[in-house]
Enzyme design. Sequence first.
Site, short mmCIF file in Angstrom:
data_model
loop_
_atom_site.label_atom_id
_atom_site.label_comp_id
_atom_site.label_asym_id
_atom_site.label_seq_id
_atom_site.Cartn_x
_atom_site.Cartn_y
_atom_site.Cartn_z
N CYS A 170 -0.71 4.45 6.27
CA CYS A 170 -0.23 3.16 6.77
C CYS A 170 1.20 3.26 7.30
CB CYS A 170 -0.25 2.11 5.66
SG CYS A 170 -1.90 1.51 5.23
N CYS A 213 -0.38 4.38 0.43
CA CYS A 213 -1.02 5.52 1.09
C CYS A 213 -0.10 6.11 2.17
CB CYS A 213 -2.37 5.13 1.68
SG CYS A 213 -2.33 4.40 3.32
N CYS A 244 0.84 -1.20 0.00
CA CYS A 244 0.00 0.00 0.00
C CYS A 244 0.88 1.25 0.00
CB CYS A 244 -0.91 0.00 1.22
SG CYS A 244 -2.03 1.42 1.27
#
Length: 189
Positions: A54, A51, A49
Amino acid sequence: MNVRLLHPSIQSHVHKCDSDNSGGILVCKCSDKPVRVNVQGGIAHNHACGCTKCWKPTGAAFSVVAVVPTENISVVENSDKLTVVDKTALIQRYACKACGTHMHGPVEREHAFQGLSFIHPELFENDSWPQPTFAAFVSSAIEGGVDPSEMSEIRARFKDLGLEPYDCLSPALMDYVATWTAKKRGALG
């Protein structure tokens, strides 16, 4: 290819272990009194991920994250060290106050993912967690400081590793979210 550190568990090859993982104990990065979280049962949708919310290991541009039913999560040691990173966020990420490691992140408000908790499988004491199967929010890595000129190479590396790169979630998860939304609005029965 000289790609920046994606994540230690996927940099040179994809971590491949037990696809039938039955859970285990997640441990934060503290050497003294680490937080321990018990995960009962298997995990799902393990992925890289990009993003900016996180938790990522130092120097990594991506996290590795999966989901598990929230009812299968219990903090078994040093719960007093946990705090919610952002109380306004959809995912209530509980992090260790000492080392900053995100231990679990339940989705508690109404959403397609309500009842699920996000975890970082590389924190399992054992190494028998299922391999990541895709990369999500790849473009978001730019928001975390990745130079846009690196993105083609990063996407190519993910493909070389067998992780299809998406700028949202995988098609199956996007279909799940859209189905939940359609049912909520009455468009589907």
